[in-house]
Design a protein around this motif. Structure first.
Motif, mmCIF file in Angstrom:
data_model
loop_
_atom_site.group_PDB
_atom_site.id
_atom_site.type_symbol
_atom_site.label_atom_id
_atom_site.label_comp_id
_atom_site.label_asym_id
_atom_site.label_seq_id
_atom_site.Cartn_x
_atom_site.Cartn_y
_atom_site.Cartn_z
ATOM 1 N N LYS A 1 41.416 76.584 13.980
ATOM 2 C CA LYS A 1 42.666 76.835 13.241
ATOM 3 C C LYS A 1 43.555 75.602 13.259
ATOM 4 O O LYS A 1 44.167 75.258 12.249
ATOM 5 C CB LYS A 1 43.421 78.025 13.854
ATOM 6 C CG LYS A 1 42.794 79.363 13.497
ATOM 7 C CD LYS A 1 43.576 80.508 14.132
ATOM 8 C CE LYS A 1 42.710 81.760 14.143
ATOM 9 N NZ LYS A 1 43.136 82.768 15.099
ATOM 10 N N VAL A 2 43.667 74.966 14.437
ATOM 11 C CA VAL A 2 44.496 73.749 14.523
ATOM 12 C C VAL A 2 43.929 72.669 13.604
ATOM 13 O O VAL A 2 44.670 71.977 12.894
ATOM 14 C CB VAL A 2 44.591 73.240 15.990
ATOM 15 C CG1 VAL A 2 45.245 71.865 16.053
ATOM 16 C CG2 VAL A 2 45.363 74.233 16.853
ATOM 17 N N MET A 3 42.601 72.545 13.590
ATOM 18 C CA MET A 3 41.983 71.534 12.708
ATOM 19 C C MET A 3 42.322 71.834 11.251
ATOM 20 O O MET A 3 42.699 70.933 10.485
ATOM 21 C CB MET A 3 40.462 71.521 12.887
ATOM 22 C CG MET A 3 40.014 70.959 14.228
ATOM 23 S SD MET A 3 38.217 71.057 14.449
ATOM 24 C CE MET A 3 37.654 69.735 13.361
ATOM 25 N N ALA A 4 42.192 73.107 10.879
ATOM 26 C CA ALA A 4 42.450 73.485 9.480
ATOM 27 C C ALA A 4 43.892 73.161 9.080
ATOM 28 O O ALA A 4 44.165 72.790 7.945
ATOM 29 C CB ALA A 4 42.140 74.957 9.274
ATOM 30 N N PRO B 1 45.285 68.046 8.323
ATOM 31 C CA PRO B 1 44.256 67.316 7.566
ATOM 32 C C PRO B 1 43.848 65.994 8.204
ATOM 33 O O PRO B 1 42.768 65.490 7.914
ATOM 34 C CB PRO B 1 44.910 67.071 6.205
ATOM 35 C CG PRO B 1 46.212 67.765 6.216
ATOM 36 C CD PRO B 1 46.509 68.286 7.568
ATOM 37 N N ASN B 2 44.688 65.426 9.080
ATOM 38 C CA ASN B 2 44.280 64.155 9.697
ATOM 39 C C ASN B 2 43.369 64.355 10.905
ATOM 40 O O ASN B 2 42.883 63.378 11.470
ATOM 41 C CB ASN B 2 45.495 63.286 10.057
ATOM 42 C CG ASN B 2 46.465 63.944 11.009
ATOM 43 O OD1 ASN B 2 46.663 65.170 10.973
ATOM 44 N ND2 ASN B 2 47.083 63.151 11.867
ATOM 45 N N ILE B 3 43.105 65.620 11.305
ATOM 46 C CA ILE B 3 42.027 65.855 12.284
ATOM 47 C C ILE B 3 40.743 65.920 11.469
ATOM 48 O O ILE B 3 40.616 66.734 10.546
ATOM 49 C CB ILE B 3 42.225 67.156 13.082
ATOM 50 C CG1 ILE B 3 43.588 67.138 13.798
ATOM 51 C CG2 ILE B 3 41.087 67.337 14.084
ATOM 52 C CD1 ILE B 3 43.877 68.394 14.609
ATOM 53 N N CYS B 4 39.802 65.020 11.768
ATOM 54 C CA CYS B 4 38.658 64.850 10.871
ATOM 55 C C CYS B 4 37.779 66.079 10.796
ATOM 56 O O CYS B 4 37.595 66.794 11.778
ATOM 57 C CB CYS B 4 37.855 63.631 11.291
ATOM 58 S SG CYS B 4 38.746 62.123 10.914
#
Ligand code: SAH
Ligand code: SF4
Ligand code: F3S
Length: 446
Positions: A248-251, A254-257
């Motif tokens: 969820k945090v990644m989603a 956007p700068n988390i690849c």
């Protein structure tokens, strides 16, 4: 500071070892040693070693023989073995490789200046103490061999998973997490120096836990908030600890690849149990579904071991079918190598014949090449934001960088330079690379 002496460091093994070399470089710089890339001018040669498979150790032993030739020409030259092989073999290494003067394990690098003094006075110096709390949090790594764009940040050390085949828990000791403030500060400092990508490193980043109760999802969010133009990657995730919360945090950032390295090791439940991986094939595939649900465009890579103890043809087929089912973009593939003193060495025979291991590995590699090509072909016609790293391997007329999914993208150089974000439309591909053309300068937005 005026440097009096020169140190040459050669590094083998995983990204953690490359990150450690930068810590060692920093400790040595504080003690008047400048790092050099020219071995001929070195007063001190260190080799930062890996024990993960027997061939990794053999490569180091061959290098040590070559270093010994330098030593014969240059009396007073000090040769040190640091890292995992130092930790695994301890004094034994000095008995076996007589020209080694210094042996230092991964948790003892702060002791290097004292050990070098001992070595300079002609004594053999060794420190292989493992620590329960050393994270080198306050040491600012010297960014050796850096492209000025991407940097490694070590966020934790050690591993306590004890996968039965693996030597890491013995060479790296207890798992411990670094204070989050120091990690965020390091990321911010790098961004200010012009870096545009950081990789958060640990043997199992998903079990990151710092004192104030911050887990990996909170930590990666803090790093992602440093700046939207700073890309954040991480390695490695153990499938058993990959949480929906992280996805969820990644989603949301956007700068988390969009790229997850999720080592599966085998597609067979019998093997996974023997390997002490603590998940089943179904459970792993459930994690892959969750990734695809939260991050439909996520790149996926893995590690696979061929020919572990008692692996049957049927087990091997299950690995192949799992690879096809997931459709990995990339994989690191290995033949099982028994490591002394691991649980597997004590309990399970290394009984798959070498030729069978070799054949199974070839089948795995062949399948992965097909999967990588299929995945790359699907990208033709798509546009990706690429972070430029430098020239392509083949030509100074082309630049190379990566997309968020961690695929290498090559394109005509135009006026772009390392650190730029460029939108590239993919026009062709090979198994390993996407090729494209510039469709716009994307600096400033993600
Ligand atoms: N901490 C990481 C892996 C570190 S080692 C993780 O758990 O994902 C990198 C890879 O080396 C492992 O994933 C495994 O595929 C491989 N490996 C480890 N020990 C091995 C051995 N004894 N023989 C062959 N491959 C091994
Ligand atoms: Fe080794 Fe398993 Fe730890 Fe990875 S998680 S370093 S494979 S023991
Ligand atoms: Fe090798 Fe040590 Fe890394 S054994 S893979 S260098 S943790």
């Amino acid at each position: 500071m005026e440097y009096k002496k020169k140190i040459y460091i050669e590094t083998y093994g995983c990204q953690m070892n490359f990150s450690d070399t930068q810590i060692v470089g920093s400790i040595m710089a504080d003690h008047e040693f400048d790092t050099t890339k020219n071995i001929a001018e070195a007063d001190l040669i260190f080799v930062n070693t890996c024990s993960i498979r027997d061939n990794a150790e053999q490569r180091v032993r061959a290098r040590l023989k070559e270093f010994n030739r330098y030593k014969k020409k240059k009396p007073g030259l000090i040769i040190g073995v640091i890292g995992c092989m130092a930790e695994r073999l301890k004094e034994q290494l000095i008995e076996e490789e007589k020209m080694v003067d210094v042996i230092v394990g991964p948790d003892a690098y702060r002791d290097l200046p004292r050990l070098l003094n001992l070595a300079e006075s002609g004594q053999k110096a060794i420190n292989v103490m493992l620590s329960a709390d050393e994270t080198y949090a306050d040491i600012d790594p010297v960014r050796l061999e850096s492209n000025g764009v991407s940097a490694l940040i070590s966020i934790m050390r050690g591993c306590e998973n004890f996968c039965s085949y693996c030597v890491v828990p013995y060479t790296r000791g207890k798992e411990r997490s670094r204070d989050p403030e120091t990690i965020v500060n390091e990321a911010r400092g790098l961004f200010e120096k012009g870096y545009r990508e950081v990789t958060l490193l640990g043997q199992n980043v998903n079990s990151y836990k710092s004192k104030p109760g911050i887990g990996f999802p909170e930590l990666i969010k803090m790093v992602a908030l440093v700046n939207p133009l700073l890309r954040v990657r991480f390695a490695t995730s153990h499938p058993k600890d990959l949480s929906d919360e992280l996805l969820k945090v990644m989603a949301a950032h956007p700068n988390i690849c969009r790229s997850i390295h999720l080592p599966v090791q085998s597609g067979s439940d019998a093997m996974l149990k023997r390997m002490n991986r603590k998940y089943t094939r179904d459970w792993y595939l459930g994690r892959i579904s969750a990734i695809k649900q939260y991050l439909p465009d996520c790149g996926l890579s893995t590690d696979i071991i061929a020919g572990f103890s008692d692996e049957t043809e049927e087990d091997h087929q299950k690995t192949l079918s799992l690879m096809t089912q997931v459709g990995y973009d990339y994989a690191f593939m290995f033949k099982y190598s028994e490591r002394p003193d691991t649980l597997a060495a004590k309990k399970y025979k290394d009984n798959v014949p070498e030729d069978v291991k070799g054949r199974r590995l070839q089948e795995i590699i062949y399948l992965q090449q097909k999967l990588s090509l299929a995945s790359n072909k699907k990208d033709i016609g798509k546009t990706f934001e690429v972070l430029v790293e430098g020239f392509s391997k083949k030509s100074k007329e082309e630049l190379a960088g990566r997309n968020s999914q961690n695929k290498v993208v090559v394109f005509p150089k135009g006026d772009f330079k390392p650190g730029d974000y460029v939108n590239i439309k993919i026009v062709s591909c090979t198994t390993a690379t996407l090729k494209g053309e510039v469709i716009g300068d994307n600096a400033g937005k993600l």
